[in-house]
Structure formats: structure tokens, C-alpha cells
Scaffold this active site. Structure first.
Site, PDB file in Angstrom:
ATOM      1  N   LYS A 158       6.335  29.549  64.248  1.00  0.00           N
ATOM      2  CA  LYS A 158       5.306  29.146  63.418  1.00  0.00           C
ATOM      3  C   LYS A 158       3.768  29.176  64.073  1.00  0.00           C
ATOM      4  O   LYS A 158       3.817  28.897  65.006  1.00  0.00           O
ATOM      5  CB  LYS A 158       5.476  27.321  63.357  1.00  0.00           C
ATOM      6  N   ASP A 186       5.776  32.795  60.682  1.00  0.00           N
ATOM      7  CA  ASP A 186       5.532  31.976  59.576  1.00  0.00           C
ATOM      8  C   ASP A 186       4.019  31.289  59.617  1.00  0.00           C
ATOM      9  O   ASP A 186       3.942  30.202  60.672  1.00  0.00           O
ATOM     10  CB  ASP A 186       6.588  30.774  59.083  1.00  0.00           C
ATOM     11  N   GLU A 212       5.221  35.505  57.119  1.00  0.00           N
ATOM     12  CA  GLU A 212       5.476  34.422  55.902  1.00  0.00           C
ATOM     13  C   GLU A 212       4.160  33.803  55.549  1.00  0.00           C
ATOM     14  O   GLU A 212       3.588  33.463  56.365  1.00  0.00           O
ATOM     15  CB  GLU A 212       6.712  33.430  56.239  1.00  0.00           C
ATOM     16  N   ASP A 237       6.090  32.446  50.428  1.00  0.00           N
ATOM     17  CA  ASP A 237       7.030  31.286  50.733  1.00  0.00           C
ATOM     18  C   ASP A 237       6.403  30.149  49.836  1.00  0.00           C
ATOM     19  O   ASP A 237       6.982  29.704  48.653  1.00  0.00           O
ATOM     20  CB  ASP A 237       7.016  30.665  52.174  1.00  0.00           C
ATOM     21  N   LYS A 261      13.912  28.771  48.641  1.00  0.00           N
ATOM     22  CA  LYS A 261      14.479  27.285  49.110  1.00  0.00           C
ATOM     23  C   LYS A 261      14.961  26.568  48.020  1.00  0.00           C
ATOM     24  O   LYS A 261      14.438  26.471  47.027  1.00  0.00           O
ATOM     25  CB  LYS A 261      13.497  26.637  49.875  1.00  0.00           C
TER      26      LYS A 261
HETATM   27 MG    MG Z   1       7.663  29.163  55.165  1.00  0.00          MG
END
Ligand code: MG
Length: 364
Positions: A158, A186, A212, A237, A261
Site C-alpha cells: 500500500k 496500490d 492500482e 479499483d 470486489k
Molecule cells: Mg485497491
């Protein structure tokens, strides 16, 4: 399919450690488990409150309470019901996902099959990454080492708060784990278009597989510019919520890949609608997760087994929980394996449901 009863269980389980990303941080994962009964059979799903769809435990319970009458009837066709509910409740995709996942688990059990088997899939393990939140460089490297030692072959780092520091963190992880471990990043919308273009150039040198959602979800033009300029694939995303936006992203080449997701798209039914669009354009996807426990993660694994379009899996949120209320998923050799039991292949742990139950008003 006859549904006798719909019930919801709000649960709060602490994470093993604080999970920080560009848009916030959290220590506790709340989930709403959805139970659907038909005669002797019980199906389980789970909804995960989250900031992307702006759903809360309370809003999920409210939605489920509101649809109880429509669900508890003698002739439920999952796709048809999903179509009705997604139209009536467009702002409750995670609530719908929990119900949808529970209904597929139930259907599989009633038919004596695993969910992926009902949709033409074949059994295999699914490689999942392990996500490292935003933390100091030395802690990032320590976590990377720990996960690789546990067998993970892909790491998702992240980033999104400090460009130079992020590049240093990714470089340090690459140096620590060597060239064979896959690294994904991401940014959770943390950067401007210009920063994102610089970032992608640096990440390409570090053999990062994709980045991402580098820019704000509403900035489709910006995302498209980054995608065009970047030599590594860019994945959509936060913006990638349903099959309609998937159509736009694919047809206008706004991103190279998308992150599906279940909590954003209303569960397996919504995910298969997105996969149909990806098939038309030859675009690949990752299946991701929010803060969900085993039922939704097992649904993600089942989803992977039904299509070749999902080439990556980020199905690790259950690993971040200090405890789990369901059994049935095994992690071995860097891959997630289903138990082989019918439905989603999961088993509820009643004592854990009791232990982590949230005492809230209006539970279905
Ligand atoms: Mg993401």
C-alpha cells in the site's frame, strides 16, 4: 429455490494490527454474516461495511431487514432476485453481496456441488498476495520477509501518502525478497496524474507488476492518461464498481486491468456480469477484497475457478483478522484451497459467532 428464513449476524473482530492505507486506517473489522435457510440446508454469506461503497454495519442490517419479505418465499431465482434488488437498492452493494453469496452457498449445498462446479469451473489452488499497509520502511521490509517466509509469492504494498518514501519502501522490499517474488502496489487514489506517471516509471525499474488506482476515482481522464503513459499495467479499483463502468473502462481504454470486489458489485452475480464484459474486450482482472472474513473470500476463490479472465487474486483480508468465525479455507504453497465441501466449502464456528456478536438494534 425456497427460502424459509433470512438472518443477519453483525460481528466485530479485531485485526492483528492496525491496517493503514492512503484513505484511512482501521483496527477492527466489522462484518455482517448473512444466513439463508431452506429446509435442512443453510447457506452463509458475508457483507463487509466499507468506505468505498459507503456502507456501514447499520445500513447493511437495514437493507437486509427491508428485503426480508422479498427473500423469504418459495420461488427464489438468484439472478432474478439480484436484478430486482440491485435496482431497488443501488447504494447497498455489500449488503446485496452478502445475501447473494449466501444464496449461492445454499444452492450448492442443495445441489450437492461446490459453487464453482455449478458454473463449469475446475478445482485448483489460487495464488493470493499478502497486503502490506502503509508503515515505516523498516517495518515494511520486516512484514515482506515474514510473508515470504510464510509461503506468499506475491506482495501488495500500500502506498499513496509520500511519493519518494513509497518508492524507497518498494525498492527496499524488492532488495529484501529478490527478483522471484511478485510485487504489486496500490495507491488508493493518493496521487496526482503527474505524480502517478513518475511513480510508474520508477516502479517499472523495480519490476512491479501493476499499480492500482493511482488517482482519484472520479478522474477517469486522469487515469486514462496514466494508463497511456505508464509502461506497467494500471488497474482500476475504486472506480470499478459494476459491469456498466467496466464497459466504459474497457471500451475507452481507461485502465489496463480492473479489480473486481464482490462488495462493490453485489456479489457473485454482479462479478459474473463484469467478467462477461471483460471477455468481450479481452481485459484481465484481479479479484480483491475489503475487510471480509472467510465466506466472501471463499466466494472469491470460487469465482476465480469459473473464469480465466481473473488472472490475479488479492484475497487476504481474513489473514488480517485476529480470529475467524468460519473454517474451510486452507493456505498452502502460496495458494488458497477450498475444502471440497459443497457450496462455498466453508463451515461456521458457532462459538465465534457468539463471542464476536455486536449487540445492535434491528438485527434481522
Ligand atoms: Mg485497491
Amino acid at each position: 429455490m425456497k427460502i424459509d428464513r433470512l438472518r443477519a449476524y453483525p460481528i466485530a473482530i479485531d485485526r492483528s494490527e492496525v491496517f493503514k492505507i492512503a484513505t484511512g486506517s482501521s483496527l477492527t473489522a466489522e462484518n455482517v454474516y448473512v444466513r439463508v435457510d431452506s429446509g435442512e440446508y443453510t447457506g452463509w454469506g458475508n457483507s463487509s461495511p466499507n468506505s468505498v461503497t459507503k456502507e456501514t454495519t447499520e445500513s447493511i442490517l437495514k437493507m437486509l431487514r427491508g428485503v426480508q419479505g422479498e427473500v423469504e418465499r418459495s420461488d427464489v431465482d438468484i439472478e432474478e432476485l439480484w436484478g430486482e434488488l440491485s435496482e431497488k437498492h443501488p447504494h447497498d452493494p455489500s449488503a446485496l453481496a452478502g445475501l447473494d453469496i449466501g444464496l449461492y452457498d445454499l444452492l450448492g449445498k442443495m445441489e450437492g456441488k461446490q459453487v464453482y462446479e455449478m458454473y463449469g469451473g475446475k478445482s485448483r489452488g489460487v495464488i493470493t498476495d499478502r497486503t502490506i499497509g502503509i508503515m515505516r520502511l523498516t517495518d515494511t521490509v520486516e512484514h515482506a520477509r515474514e510473508y515470504v517466509d510464510k509461503g506468499f509469492t506475491a506482495l501488495k504494498i500500500k502506498i499513496g501518502l509520500d511519493l519518494l518514501e513509497d518508492i524507497k519502501r518498494v525498492a527496499a522490499v524488492r532488495e529484501e525478497v529478490g527478483g522471484d517474488i511478485r510485487i504489486w502496489v496500490d495507491a488508493n487514489q493518493g496521487y496526482s496524474v503527474e505524480e502517478s506517471i513518475t511513480l510508474c516509471q520508477k516502479l517499472a525499474d523495480l519490476n512491479v507488476e501493476f499499480v492500482e488506482q493511482p488517482v482519484k476515482e472520479e478522474d477517469l481522464e486522469g487515469l486514462k492518461r496514466v494508463t497511456k503513459e505508464s509502461s506497467i499495467p494500471v488497474m482500476a479499483d475504486e472506480v470499478m464498481k459494476d459491469h456498466e463502468i467496466a464497459e466504459k473502462i474497457c471500451s475507452e481504454e481507461i485502465a489496463d486491468m480492473v479489480n473486481i470486489k464482490l462488495m462493490k458489485c453485489g456479489g457473485l452475480t454482479g462479478a459474473w456480469k463484469i467478467v462477461d464484459v471483460l471477455e468481450d474486450y479481452g481485459v484481465d482482472a484481479m479479484v480483491g477484497c475489503m475487510g471480509e472474513d472467510v465466506p466472501a473470500i471463499a466466494a472469491g476463490v470460487n469465482l476465480c475457478l469459473t473464469t480465466d479472465r481473473i488472472t490475479h487474486a488479492d484475497l487476504d483480508s481474513h489473514f488480517m483478522l485476529s480470529d475467524m468465525a468460519f473454517d474451510g479455507l486452507e493456505f498452502k504453497g502460496g495458494k488458497l484451497w477450498l475444502s471440497g465441501e459443497t457450496g462455498l466449502g466453508i463451515k461456521v464456528l458457532d462459538d465465534k459467532l457468539e463471542k464476536y456478536h455486536m449487540d445492535l438494534e434491528g438485527v434481522v
